[in-house]
Design an enzyme around this catalytic site. Structure first.
Site, PDB file in Angstrom:
ATOM      1  N   GLU A 160      -7.485   8.072   5.934  1.00 43.64           N
ATOM      2  CA  GLU A 160      -7.890   8.665   7.208  1.00 43.64           C
ATOM      3  C   GLU A 160      -8.531  10.038   7.067  1.00 43.64           C
ATOM      4  O   GLU A 160      -8.005  11.039   7.561  1.00 43.64           O
ATOM      5  CB  GLU A 160      -6.680   8.748   8.143  1.00 43.64           C
ATOM      6  CG  GLU A 160      -6.059   7.392   8.414  1.00 43.64           C
ATOM      7  CD  GLU A 160      -5.070   7.406   9.591  1.00 43.64           C
ATOM      8  OE1 GLU A 160      -4.666   8.497  10.016  1.00 43.64           O
ATOM      9  OE2 GLU A 160      -4.729   6.319  10.076  1.00 43.64           O
TER      10      GLU A 160
ATOM     11  N   TYR B  60      -4.535   1.931  15.612  1.00 44.29           N
ATOM     12  CA  TYR B  60      -3.337   1.909  16.458  1.00 44.29           C
ATOM     13  C   TYR B  60      -3.656   1.561  17.908  1.00 44.29           C
ATOM     14  O   TYR B  60      -2.955   0.801  18.535  1.00 44.29           O
ATOM     15  CB  TYR B  60      -2.604   3.258  16.364  1.00 44.29           C
ATOM     16  CG  TYR B  60      -1.985   3.425  14.999  1.00 44.29           C
ATOM     17  CD1 TYR B  60      -0.702   2.973  14.753  1.00 44.29           C
ATOM     18  CD2 TYR B  60      -2.716   3.952  13.933  1.00 44.29           C
ATOM     19  CE1 TYR B  60      -0.137   3.066  13.489  1.00 44.29           C
ATOM     20  CE2 TYR B  60      -2.171   4.045  12.663  1.00 44.29           C
ATOM     21  CZ  TYR B  60      -0.878   3.593  12.452  1.00 44.29           C
ATOM     22  OH  TYR B  60      -0.337   3.659  11.195  1.00 44.29           O
TER      23      TYR B  60
ATOM     24  N   ARG C  73       0.857  -1.179   0.000  1.00 43.87           N
ATOM     25  CA  ARG C  73       0.000   0.000   0.000  1.00 43.87           C
ATOM     26  C   ARG C  73       0.897   1.234   0.000  1.00 43.87           C
ATOM     27  O   ARG C  73       1.682   1.439   0.927  1.00 43.87           O
ATOM     28  CB  ARG C  73      -0.900  -0.019   1.248  1.00 43.87           C
ATOM     29  CG  ARG C  73      -1.725   1.221   1.348  1.00 43.87           C
ATOM     30  CD  ARG C  73      -2.794   1.203   2.435  1.00 43.87           C
ATOM     31  NE  ARG C  73      -3.372   2.528   2.410  1.00 43.87           N
ATOM     32  CZ  ARG C  73      -3.353   3.388   3.416  1.00 43.87           C
ATOM     33  NH1 ARG C  73      -2.854   3.054   4.589  1.00 43.87           N
ATOM     34  NH2 ARG C  73      -3.850   4.598   3.266  1.00 43.87           N
TER      35      ARG C  73
ATOM     36  N   HIS D 126      -3.061  10.724   0.402  1.00 43.15           N
ATOM     37  CA  HIS D 126      -2.528  10.569   1.754  1.00 43.15           C
ATOM     38  C   HIS D 126      -1.963  11.935   2.152  1.00 43.15           C
ATOM     39  O   HIS D 126      -0.769  12.093   2.372  1.00 43.15           O
ATOM     40  CB  HIS D 126      -1.485   9.452   1.808  1.00 43.15           C
ATOM     41  CG  HIS D 126      -1.254   8.889   3.181  1.00 43.15           C
ATOM     42  ND1 HIS D 126      -1.300   7.537   3.463  1.00 43.15           N
ATOM     43  CD2 HIS D 126      -0.977   9.487   4.366  1.00 43.15           C
ATOM     44  CE1 HIS D 126      -1.044   7.328   4.756  1.00 43.15           C
ATOM     45  NE2 HIS D 126      -0.834   8.502   5.324  1.00 43.15           N
TER      46      HIS D 126
ATOM     47  N   ASN E 105      -7.446   1.429   9.496  1.00 41.94           N
ATOM     48  CA  ASN E 105      -6.170   1.809  10.104  1.00 41.94           C
ATOM     49  C   ASN E 105      -6.447   1.904  11.590  1.00 41.94           C
ATOM     50  O   ASN E 105      -7.335   2.653  12.004  1.00 41.94           O
ATOM     51  CB  ASN E 105      -5.720   3.203   9.665  1.00 41.94           C
ATOM     52  CG  ASN E 105      -5.360   3.294   8.194  1.00 41.94           C
ATOM     53  OD1 ASN E 105      -5.499   2.334   7.454  1.00 41.94           O
ATOM     54  ND2 ASN E 105      -4.894   4.454   7.779  1.00 41.94           N
TER      55      ASN E 105
ATOM     56  N   GLU F 279      -3.522  -0.232   7.892  1.00 41.40           N
ATOM     57  CA  GLU F 279      -2.408   0.255   8.717  1.00 41.40           C
ATOM     58  C   GLU F 279      -2.577  -0.269  10.131  1.00 41.40           C
ATOM     59  O   GLU F 279      -3.689  -0.289  10.664  1.00 41.40           O
ATOM     60  CB  GLU F 279      -2.384   1.786   8.857  1.00 41.40           C
ATOM     61  CG  GLU F 279      -1.793   2.525   7.719  1.00 41.40           C
ATOM     62  CD  GLU F 279      -1.761   4.037   7.949  1.00 41.40           C
ATOM     63  OE1 GLU F 279      -1.678   4.498   9.112  1.00 41.40           O
ATOM     64  OE2 GLU F 279      -1.839   4.744   6.942  1.00 41.40           O
TER      65      GLU F 279
HETATM   66  C1  PNW Z   1      -1.647   7.572  10.594  1.00 40.21           C
HETATM   67  N1  PNW Z   1      -4.376   9.968  15.918  1.00 40.21           N
HETATM   68  O1  PNW Z   1      -1.812   8.816  11.170  1.00 40.21           O
HETATM   69  C2  PNW Z   1      -1.252   7.891   9.174  1.00 40.21           C
HETATM   70  O2  PNW Z   1      -2.069   7.302   8.190  1.00 40.21           O
HETATM   71  C3  PNW Z   1       0.182   7.670   8.884  1.00 40.21           C
HETATM   72  O3  PNW Z   1       0.571   8.475   7.797  1.00 40.21           O
HETATM   73  C4  PNW Z   1       1.000   7.926  10.124  1.00 40.21           C
HETATM   74  O4  PNW Z   1       2.367   7.938   9.889  1.00 40.21           O
HETATM   75  C5  PNW Z   1       0.616   6.848  11.128  1.00 40.21           C
HETATM   76  O5  PNW Z   1      -0.766   6.817  11.357  1.00 40.21           O
HETATM   77  C6  PNW Z   1       1.335   6.965  12.470  1.00 40.21           C
HETATM   78  O6  PNW Z   1       1.007   8.169  13.104  1.00 40.21           O
HETATM   79  C7  PNW Z   1      -2.431   9.025  12.379  1.00 40.21           C
HETATM   80  O7  PNW Z   1      -4.025  10.965  16.549  1.00 40.21           O
HETATM   81  C8  PNW Z   1      -2.183  10.231  13.009  1.00 40.21           C
HETATM   82  O8  PNW Z   1      -5.343   9.238  16.292  1.00 40.21           O
HETATM   83  C9  PNW Z   1      -2.825  10.539  14.176  1.00 40.21           C
HETATM   84  C10 PNW Z   1      -3.717   9.642  14.731  1.00 40.21           C
HETATM   85  C11 PNW Z   1      -3.971   8.423  14.112  1.00 40.21           C
HETATM   86  C12 PNW Z   1      -3.319   8.129  12.930  1.00 40.21           C
END
Ligand code: PNW
Length: 453
Positions: free
Chosen positions: A166, A294, A77, A121, A292, A356
Site C-alpha cells: 500500500e 476494503y 502473505r 509493510h 488490497n 488483502e
Molecule cells: C491496510 N484507508 O491498511 C494495511 O495493509 C494493513 O496493515 C491494515 O491492518 C489493514 O489495511 C486494516 O486497516 C489500511 O484509510 C489503512 O483507506 C488505511 C486505509 C486502508 C488500508
C-alpha cells in the site's frame, strides 16, 4: 450463479505484517523501526498499545502455521522486517534476522503453504528515517540493496514476492496526514516521498530480477472503487482524479512509465524531485498486481483542497448504504468486483492476486470458547462472491488473502480493532490463539474451492 467457484490451483491464504504480529522488537539484533519509535511516543496510538510483543509470532509462528493448516490454506502473505535484516537499514546483515525468516519459510513449505513475502509493510529502519526517510532520494537505493539481500537469502525457495504494501497509504498517512509513522505532516515531504517510493519500486524489481530471472514480483496496492458523490461532471472528474491518485500513483508509473493525471494543474514534478530520465527508472513490468481492498470511496469536487487534487472523499470510509464494520467501514462487495474489472480492462488482463480484504468486528469467546462472528462470515461471503463473479467475467485472479490471520496491532488503533480469523488473547502472556467461526467457514471454502451462494 448459485455457486461461487474458483479455478483449480487457486491460492487461498491470509495476510499479515511484521510489525503487527511479530513482537520481539529488539530481540536477536533487530534494529529500531519508525513504528517502534512512533508507538513508543506518547499519544500516537489511541489505546497506548505498542507492537513490542503483539502476537509474539516471532516465537509462535509454528502456532500460526497450525491455524493455517486447520483452515486448509495454501498461501501465506507475510512481511519481512527490514530492520531485522539490516538493523541500521544498510551495511551489516543481521544473521539472526535472516535465520528467523529461513525458519518461517521452511516451516511454511513443509506445510505445503506458498510463502508470499512483502519486503516493506511500513517498518522503515529508524536510522534511515534519521537520514531523511522516504522524502530522501537515496532511500530508494538503500531499499534496492535490502531487496537484493532478501532475494539472495530466500530466492532459492521463494518464487512469489511483493515489493511494497500500500504505497499510497503509507506515504499519505505517514507524511501528509501524520497519523502513521513517521508522523510527518508536510506536503513537500509527502510529494518527494511518493517519487522516491516509485523509484525504489523500480530499482528493487531490477535488483531482484538480476538474482532470479524467473521470480514473480508484484506490489500490494491499496485500492478502492471511486464513485462520484453527485451527478455533476465536476464530481465525475473528481472521482476519476481520486482513482488516479489513490489507486494508480504507483501502478501507472510501473506499467506505463507515467504519472496518472491526478492533479488539476498538472503533476508537480519539481516538488516531487523528478529528474530527467526518472520515468525510465520507475517503469517495471510487474508480474502481477496485488489488490488490497476494503470498501468504496464516494468522491466530490472540492476546489480549495490543499493537495491540489480538487477532490475529497465524502465521509470517512465508504458510503452509507451498506452495513458498517466495527471500524465504521462500509461493507460494499461491489467495490471489489468493480476495481478488479477496471484494472482488468485498463491494463490488459494482468495477473491479479487479492492480497488483502477483510473486516474488523469485536466478537470474542463465549463460555464454551466458541467465537461466533457471523458478521465476518457475511462479509467474506459477499466479497468472495464478487471475486468469483469477476473471474467468470474474464479477470485473471489467481489468489485471495484474507486480512488477517490473527487479531493484531492495528496501527494507530492499537489492539482495539480485531480483523483476525483467529482470536488472540492479548491478556494471556502466551498470546493463545483460537479459531473463530469465520475461520472454520473460510477453511471449508478453501477445501471446496467455493461455496453455495
Ligand atoms: C491496510 N484507508 O491498511 C494495511 O495493509 C494493513 O496493515 C491494515 O491492518 C489493514 O489495511 C486494516 O486497516 C489500511 O484509510 C489503512 O483507506 C488505511 C486505509 C486502508 C488500508
Amino acid at each position: 450463479m448459485s455457486r461461487a467457484s474458483f479455478p483449480e490451483g487457486f491460492h487461498w491464504g491470509t495476510a499479515t505484517a511484521s510489525y503487527q504480529i511479530e513482537g520481539a522488537w529488539k530481540e536477536d539484533g533487530k534494529g529500531e523501526s519508525i513504528w517502534d519509535r512512533f508507538a513508543h511516543t506518547e499519544g500516537k496510538i489511541r489505546t497506548g498499545d505498542t507492537g513490542d510483543i503483539a502476537c509474539d509470532s516471532y516465537h509462535c509462528f509454528n502456532d500460526d502455521i497450525g491455524m493455517m493448516r486447520e483452515m486448509n490454506l495454501n498461501s501465506y502473505r507475510f512481511s519481512i522486517s527490514w530492520p531485522r535484516i539490516l538493523p541500521e537499514g544498510t551495511g551489516t546483515v543481521n544473521a539472526k534476522g535472516i535465520d528467523y525468516y529461513h525458519r518461517l519459510i521452511d516451516a511454511l513449505l513443509s506445510a505445503d503453504i506458498r510463502p508470499l513475502p512483502t519486503l516493506y509493510h511500513w517498518d522503515l529502519p529508524q536510522a534511515l528515517e534519521a537520514a531523511g526517510g522516504w522524502p530522501e532520494r537515496d532511500t530508494a537505493g538503500r531499499f534496492a540493496d535490502y531487496a537484493d539481500v532478501c532475494m539472495r537469502a530466500f530466492g532459492d525457495r521463494v518464487d512469489h514476492w511483493m515489493i511494497f504494501n500500500e504505497p499510497t497509504i503509507f506515504t499519505v498517512m505517514g507524511h501528509l496526514v501524520g497519523i502513521h509513522a513517521p508522523g510527518r505532516k508536510n506536503l513537500d515531504d509527502f510529494l518527494r516521498a511518493t517519487h522516491t517510493v516509485n523509484i525504489a519500486q523500480g530499482e528493487a524489481f531490477r535488483a531482484m530480477r538480476a538474482t532470479r530471472s524467473d521470480a514473480k514480483i508484484g506490489t500490494a496496492f491499496n485500492m478502492t472503487s471511486c464513485e462520484p458523490a453527485g451527478d455533476s461532471e465536476a464530481d465525475a472528474d473528481a472521482a476519476e482524479r481520486w482513482h488516479c491518485f489513490m489507486n494508480l500513483w504507483y501502478l501507472e508509473t510501473a506499467l506505463k512509465g507515467r504519472y496518472p493525471d491526478a492533479f488539476v494543474n498538472g503533476t508537480p514534478f519539481d516538488k516531487m524531485g523528478v529528474r530527467e530520465g526518472d520515468m525510465d527508472l520507475v517503469k517495471v513490468p510487474l508480474d502481477f498486481i496485488g489488490i488490497n481492498l476494503y470498501t468504496r470511496t464516494i468522491v466530490k469536487h472540492k476546489p480549495d483542497d490543499p493537495w491540489g487534487l480538487q477532490a475529497v472523499p465524502v465521509g470517512p470510509m465508504g458510503g452509507n448504504d451498506g452495513p458498517k464494520t466495527a471500524f465504521g467501514w462500509e461493507v460494499w462487495p461491489d467495490a471489489l468486483y468493480d476495481i478488479i474489472m477496471r484494472i482488468t480492462r485498463d491494463y490488459d488482463t494482468p495477473v491479479i492476486e487479492i492480497t488483502e480484504n477483510g473486516c474488523s468486528y469485536p466478537d470474542g469467546p463465549d463460555s464454551m470458547n466458541v467465537i461466533d462472528d457471523q458478521p465476518r462470515i457475511d462479509f467474506y461471503r459477499g466479497y468472495l462472491a464478487a471475486v468469483a463473479r469477476s473471474i467468470e467475467d474474464g479477470a485473471d485472479v489467481r489468489g485471495y488473502h484474507a486480512w488477517t490471520l490473527l487479531d493484531n496491532f492495528e496501527w494507530s488503533e492499537g489492539f482495539a480493532q480485531r480483523f483476525g480469523l483467529v482470536w488472540v488473547d492479548f491478556e494471556d502472556p502466551a498470546r493463545s490463539r483460537t479459531l473463530k467461526e469465520s475461520g472454520r467457514w473460510y477453511g471449508r471454502v478453501s477445501a471446496e474451492n467455493g461455496f453455495e451462494i
